[in-house]
Write an enzyme that holds these catalytic residues in place. Structure first.
Site, short mmCIF file in Angstrom:
data_model
loop_
_atom_site.label_atom_id
_atom_site.label_comp_id
_atom_site.label_asym_id
_atom_site.label_seq_id
_atom_site.Cartn_x
_atom_site.Cartn_y
_atom_site.Cartn_z
CE1 TYR A 53 11.71 -9.70 0.58
CE2 TYR A 53 9.92 -11.26 0.76
CZ TYR A 53 10.91 -10.66 0.02
OH TYR A 53 11.09 -11.04 -1.30
CB SER A 234 8.19 -7.10 -9.23
OG SER A 234 8.76 -6.87 -7.97
CG LEU A 236 0.43 -6.25 -10.79
CD1 LEU A 236 -0.70 -5.79 -9.87
CD2 LEU A 236 -0.09 -6.40 -12.22
CG PHE A 238 8.12 -2.06 -7.65
CD1 PHE A 238 8.33 -3.42 -7.67
CD2 PHE A 238 9.16 -1.25 -7.24
CE1 PHE A 238 9.56 -3.98 -7.32
CE2 PHE A 238 10.40 -1.79 -6.88
CZ PHE A 238 10.60 -3.15 -6.92
N GLY A 239 3.35 -2.14 -8.94
CA GLY A 239 2.03 -1.49 -8.95
C GLY A 239 1.78 -0.66 -10.19
CG LEU A 241 2.68 -3.36 -15.54
CD1 LEU A 241 3.48 -4.66 -15.69
CD2 LEU A 241 2.24 -2.85 -16.91
N GLY A 243 -2.13 0.45 -13.54
CA GLY A 243 -2.62 1.62 -14.27
C GLY A 243 -2.91 2.81 -13.36
CE LYS A 244 -1.21 1.64 -6.98
NZ LYS A 244 -1.54 0.88 -5.78
N1 NAP Z 1 13.34 -12.35 -4.98
C1 NAP Z 1 13.29 -11.04 -4.98
O1 NAP Z 1 14.33 -10.35 -5.05
C2 NAP Z 1 11.97 -10.35 -4.88
C3 NAP Z 1 11.86 -8.99 -5.18
C4 NAP Z 1 10.59 -8.40 -5.11
C5 NAP Z 1 9.49 -9.16 -4.74
N2 NAP Z 1 9.65 -10.50 -4.43
C6 NAP Z 1 8.48 -11.34 -4.03
O2 NAP Z 1 7.41 -11.11 -4.93
C7 NAP Z 1 6.27 -10.63 -4.22
C8 NAP Z 1 5.51 -9.67 -5.09
O3 NAP Z 1 6.36 -8.61 -5.52
P1 NAP Z 1 5.82 -7.14 -5.61
O4 NAP Z 1 5.11 -6.80 -4.32
O5 NAP Z 1 6.92 -6.28 -6.07
O6 NAP Z 1 4.70 -7.34 -6.74
P2 NAP Z 1 3.98 -6.26 -7.69
O7 NAP Z 1 2.74 -6.95 -8.18
O8 NAP Z 1 4.91 -5.76 -8.71
O9 NAP Z 1 3.59 -5.05 -6.73
C9 NAP Z 1 2.67 -5.24 -5.71
C10 NAP Z 1 2.18 -3.87 -5.23
O10 NAP Z 1 1.45 -3.21 -6.27
C11 NAP Z 1 0.28 -2.61 -5.74
N3 NAP Z 1 -0.86 -3.38 -6.28
C12 NAP Z 1 -0.98 -4.74 -6.34
N4 NAP Z 1 -2.14 -5.11 -6.90
C13 NAP Z 1 -2.78 -3.98 -7.22
C14 NAP Z 1 -4.03 -3.74 -7.83
N5 NAP Z 1 -4.82 -4.75 -8.22
N6 NAP Z 1 -4.40 -2.45 -8.01
C15 NAP Z 1 -3.61 -1.42 -7.62
N7 NAP Z 1 -2.40 -1.60 -7.03
C16 NAP Z 1 -1.98 -2.88 -6.83
C17 NAP Z 1 0.39 -2.75 -4.23
O11 NAP Z 1 1.18 -1.69 -3.71
P3 NAP Z 1 0.58 -0.26 -3.26
O12 NAP Z 1 -0.80 -0.48 -2.76
O13 NAP Z 1 1.53 0.23 -2.23
O14 NAP Z 1 0.64 0.58 -4.50
C18 NAP Z 1 1.21 -4.01 -4.08
O15 NAP Z 1 1.89 -4.12 -2.85
C19 NAP Z 1 6.86 -10.03 -2.93
O16 NAP Z 1 5.94 -9.95 -1.87
C20 NAP Z 1 7.95 -11.02 -2.64
O17 NAP Z 1 7.41 -12.19 -2.06
C21 NAP Z 1 10.86 -11.08 -4.52
#
Ligand code: NAP
Length: 346
Positions: A53, A234, A236, A238-239, A241, A243-244
């Site tokens: 990262y 992930s 949500l 990638f966001g 879920l 709904g935005k």
């Molecule tokens: N092992 C692996 O291969 C792997 C892969 C992916 C992730 N991960 C781990 O999992 C963690 C989380 O993954 P992810 O970031 O992909 O999770 P996610 O929940 O799918 O996406 C998070 C993104 O969604 C948006 N978001 C989050 N909450 C929100 C809300 N309440 N309202 C509106 N938008 C919202 C934000 O991005 P925006 O503001 O840019 O829209 C935020 O960065 C990572 O930080 C990492 O530690 C691991």
């Protein structure tokens, strides 16, 4: 906050784990420290990062996430109360700027953990995860398994486990976990650990969300029976879920707007399913993000739900999902959508 046991260890980890992969790209060092402070104040004791990262991974931001966590961690008096997880990157032709060669040889494992400890400014990590398998199998959005590499991958799992034992014995790592693993991979690691009395995998960090429930098919059962629970990433999608992307104009700063090639989650069926989940959330006057996260928090095979946020408001909303219990009625409606459009974004 609520807590679960991490595998067969004596560690209690918060059901909400703080994901950090935006630190160093969408989030600055100051943002990172603000998020970490806020999460810990809410009872989150579990932090997930990786040598890979920030994301999207590139030479310019590589290692920044661990560094920002390190500048926060070094002044804390409660290091022993925090469960810090990081990962060693697996093979990839495009990531040679991390280390070269990128593999799980004894030498590379030792170099990788030293690098992570230095950036994190700590003497040990609580959980060290293999970010993705060395062998060719179905992860990162691949639906099916195509056996292409019968002659290319030499089974080195015993050697990897021995190398992990070395870093556990040296005190640099307390426990180890897998990530982006399949049922065969998990069971193979466990079998060799048991046969040779080597460290046992305590968790599996795989994707899991309302648009991708594939983990339930072959992984949920071994997770429970073998005490290697899911660290859901992930959550949500990638966001999506939140709904935005389904209300009004596309958010300018949203991840799926900024990095459209991250699109494993935005096909036609994902959009349809997201709209259907959004309708349920609206009907019950819930935030879709919280409904989606609460669905994950309650699963018996889930140890922890790794949330991600780019703003403090998102972080607050996501952590607060711990206080939402979904009624049988809502769960039934979620199940109906899932049955109609199962796993549109694997
Ligand atoms: N092992 C692996 O291969 C792997 C892969 C992916 C992730 N991960 C781990 O999992 C963690 C989380 O993954 P992810 O970031 O992909 O999770 P996610 O929940 O799918 O996406 C998070 C993104 O969604 C948006 N978001 C989050 N909450 C929100 C809300 N309440 N309202 C509106 N938008 C919202 C934000 O991005 P925006 O503001 O840019 O829209 C935020 O960065 C990572 O930080 C990492 O530690 C691991």
């Amino acid at each position: 906050m609520k807590y679960n046991k991490l595998g067969n260890t004596d560690l209690e980890v918060s059901v909400i784990c703080l994901g950090t992969m935006t630190y160093g790209e969408q989030n600055s060092e100051a943002d990172a420290h603000e998020q970490l402070n806020y999460a810990v104040e809410q009872g989150v004791n579990f932090i997930d990062t990786a040598e890979l990262y920030a994301v999207p991974a590139k030479a310019e931001n590589n290692g920044l996430t661990e560094k920002y966590i390190g500048t926060w961690l070094k002044d804390r008096k409660d290091r022993d109360k925090l469960i810090v997880a990081t990962k060693i990157a697996g093979p990839s032709p495009n990531l040679k700027f991390i280390r070269d060669p990128l593999n799980f040889s004894k030498k590379q494992i030792e170099i990788a953990i030293e690098g992570s400890l230095k950036r994190l400014q700590t003497d040990y990590v609580d959980l060290y995860q293999l970010h993705w398998p060395e062998r060719n199998t179905n992860f990162f959005g691949k639906r099916g398994y195509f056996h292409l590499d019968a002659n290319k991958w030499e089974d080195n799992v015993l050697e990897v486990l021995e190398s992990i034992q070395t870093i556990v014995k040296s005190g640099k790592v307390r426990h180890f976990g897998l990530s982006n693993e399949t049922a065969w991979g998990l069971m193979h690691f466990l079998k060799l650990s048991d046969q040779h009395k080597l460290p046992r995998c305590v968790s599996v960090q795989n994707p899991y969300n309302l648009l991708n429930r594939t983990y339930e098919i072959g992984m949920a059962e071994p997770s429970i029976r073998e005490q290697a629970g899911l660290l859901a990433y992930s959550p949500l999608a990638f966001g999506m879920l939140s709904g935005k992307y389904h209300r009004g104009p596309k958010p300018e700063k949203g991840r799926l707007t900024l990095y459209p090639y991250f699109g494993r989650d935005n096909g036609e069926n994902s959009n349809k399913a997201t709209q259907a989940y959004l309708d349920i959330a609206d009907k019950y006057e819930l935030s879709l993000a919280q409904m989606s996260l609460a669905f994950i928090n309650r699963q018996p095979f889930v140890t922890s739900n790794i949330i991600g946020a780019t703003t403090i408001d998102q972080l607050k909303e996501n952590i607060n999902s711990i206080n939402l219990d979904l009624s049988e009625e809502i769960l039934k409606e979620i199940e109906e959508v899932h049955n109609q459009i199962p796993n549109p974004a694997p």
